[in-house]
Design an enzyme around this catalytic site. Structure first.
Site, mmCIF file in Angstrom:
data_model
loop_
_atom_site.group_PDB
_atom_site.id
_atom_site.type_symbol
_atom_site.label_atom_id
_atom_site.label_comp_id
_atom_site.label_asym_id
_atom_site.label_seq_id
_atom_site.Cartn_x
_atom_site.Cartn_y
_atom_site.Cartn_z
ATOM 1 N N CYS A 334 0.832 -1.204 0.000
ATOM 2 C CA CYS A 334 0.000 0.000 0.000
ATOM 3 C C CYS A 334 0.874 1.264 0.000
ATOM 4 O O CYS A 334 1.557 1.529 -0.974
ATOM 5 C CB CYS A 334 -0.984 -0.042 1.164
ATOM 6 S SG CYS A 334 -2.396 1.076 0.945
ATOM 7 N N HIS A 431 -3.728 -5.551 1.231
ATOM 8 C CA HIS A 431 -3.479 -5.843 2.641
ATOM 9 C C HIS A 431 -3.995 -7.240 2.971
ATOM 10 O O HIS A 431 -4.958 -7.719 2.367
ATOM 11 C CB HIS A 431 -4.206 -4.838 3.538
ATOM 12 C CG HIS A 431 -3.596 -3.481 3.545
ATOM 13 N ND1 HIS A 431 -2.396 -3.197 4.148
ATOM 14 C CD2 HIS A 431 -4.032 -2.303 3.017
ATOM 15 C CE1 HIS A 431 -2.113 -1.916 4.023
ATOM 16 N NE2 HIS A 431 -3.088 -1.349 3.333
#
Length: 485
Positions: A334, A431
């Site tokens: 991310c 994630h």
């Protein structure tokens, strides 16, 4: 309506864990139970089945209830972006970014959506178990409160106070809290729990009786310390510094994760911490990346450009280049993925002052922050192994560039992430990717980590069952649950 609220004498006294345990205990008794936290503050968020985000602790509590997490379980989430300001998430979606003083004025407007979410849950379930935030003893925050007694008064729910004996002074914690509460707020407190006791609980009999006689509150038990809690996902960044749930095997492969100042969604690391063949090292500020590291993880961040400056201030950019020259691998997740590129543009100042920051230059991509947040649960296929990856996306930026022609994974027809030409540098927006057992085993095998037979999700459920049994043994659960009737 049946509901019970746990509040604490301070932060980190074990409220989240107790609520999870009570939820699982109630489920095992045949009740339809749901968790609720009016207001949370955390950068470790979970994406919900209804397309929003809530605190990670409430996602764990939902699992304890046998439920998918939904936004009503945590209607207000504060995600700190700087020392003085936070992103405000209401019923799963960002509504503003406010400084602390501005939030104090804004907070009374949030009671209505908080009660709306609570009443939806309370009409759908037999029991709602509520977690407070911080402590009701913070009377300077009582005006407009939606997290503790302000909510309890508005919803008319009974309160049980949790004291942490492990940090010392638990008698003063409980009696002192009563002393500073208003009579109306103190009247909602039905009793107390002593948490995290080490040793023989009978040694505290006199202290327990003293608290009961001084406060007039009922004691619901002394709960011994629960060591297996380290196996459960943590919500606070300090949980990364907890003891490992397993011993490190001889010859374990070192994986280093950078302790960014605004680290976010760090539960990505939980499955790695539970692998005996992995020596997971958290690289603290001021310390170099160890030279014997096989893989460096740059985790998610709530302030990507700010944390990139923080990374450089530690000298980690130089360490990363040296690590790469030695043939070491790097994975950015991310915000960490965005940092690996050529530059990060935030023209509208969505995560801080407007501007563009030069990236680490290890991936040939560029990132531009956008108002529309990418938020959702994801099923993907890892490009190299062909294995399934389950996870979630929660980010503002969009990344483009030549290295995206070598995606980390495919989300249906859409490429995710990128890899460098030499294959040593990887980035992904996904994630939770290491929670998938088969993928984790295959990925770690490329680093020389022996095959593991540890199913991660099953292990969490086993610990929740053990926690419920722990509470059944040491607390007066029949009396506790009767309070909510």
């Amino acid at each position: 309506m049946r509901a019970l609220m746990l509040q604490g004498t301070g932060s980190n006294v074990g409220k989240s864990l107790l609520v999870a345990g009570l939820c699982r205990a109630a489920l095992r008794r045949g009740l339809k139970v749901a968790p609720f936290k009016p207001q949370n503050m955390s950068n470790n968020a979970a994406v919900t089945a209804d397309g929003g985000e809530i605190g990670r602790a409430q996602a764990l509590q939902a699992l304890a209830c046998g439920l998918p997490p939904v936004t009503d379980m945590n209607p207000v989430l504060l995600k700190p972006e700087s020392e003085s300001g936070s992103q405000i998430i209401v019923q799963g979606h960002r509504v503003a970014t406010l400084k602390a003083r501005d939030y104090a004025a804004y907070k009374p407007k949030l009671l209505a959506p908080v009660l709306e979410s609570f009443h939806r849950l309370s009409t759908a379930y037999d029991l709602v178990i509520i977690e407070g935030a911080g402590s009701p003893a913070e009377v300077n925050l009582r005006a407009g409160d939606i997290a503790n007694m302000g909510f309890a008064q508005a919803a008319n729910v009974p309160v049980v106070l949790v004291g942490d004996i492990d940090r010392g002074g638990v008698i003063a914690q409980l009696i002192g809290t009563q002393a500073v509460l208003t009579p109306d707020d103190a009247a909602l407190v039905q009793g107390f729990i002593i948490n995290k006791f080490r040793g023989d609980p009978r040694l505290f009999d006199d202290g327990y009786s003293f608290i009961q006689s001084r406060t007039g509150w009922r004691g619901f038990g002394v709960l011994p310390y629960f060591p297996a809690a380290t196996r459960l996902p943590g919500e606070d960044a300090q949980d990364l510094r907890r003891p490992r749930p397993v011993s490190i095997a001889p010859g374990a492969v070192k994986i280093a994760c950078l302790a960014l100042s605004r680290i976010a969604n760090f539960d990505d690391l939980d499955p790695l911490r539970a692998e005996p063949g992995v020596d997971l090292t958290l690289v603290e500020p001021g310390h170099p990346i160890p030279g014997d590291t096989a893989l460096v993880i740059i985790p998610g961040s709530k302030s990507t450009r700010g944390d990139l400056a923080f990374l450089r201030a530690q000298g980690w950019d130089i360490d990363l280049l040296a690590h790469h020259r030695r043939g070491g691998r790097i994975l950015g997740i991310c915000g960490g993925y965005q940092m690996l590129g050529q530059d990060i543009a935030d023209p509208d100042g969505l995560e801080g002052p407007p501007g563009t920051t030069k990236g680490l230059g290890l991936l040939n991509i560029t990132t531009r922050m956008a108002h529309q947040k990418q938020l959702g649960l994801v099923q993907a296929i890892h490009s190299e192994s062909g294995l399934r990856v389950s996870g979630y996306e929660i980010h503002l930026g969009q990344s483009q560039g030549p290295d995206k022609s070598r995606p980390f994974a495919m989300v249906g027809p859409r490429p995710d992430g990128a890899q460098s030409q030499d294959g040593l540098v990887m980035g992904s927006y996904l994630h939770g990717l290491f929670h998938e057992d088969a993928f984790r085993a295959a990925f770690l095998a490329t680093l020389g980590v022996p095959m593991s037979s540890r199913p991660h999700a099953k292990g969490i459920n086993t610990v929740l069952d053990s926690l419920a049994a722990h509470l059944e043994t040491h607390l007066k659960l029949d009396s506790l649950l009767t309070l909510s009737a």
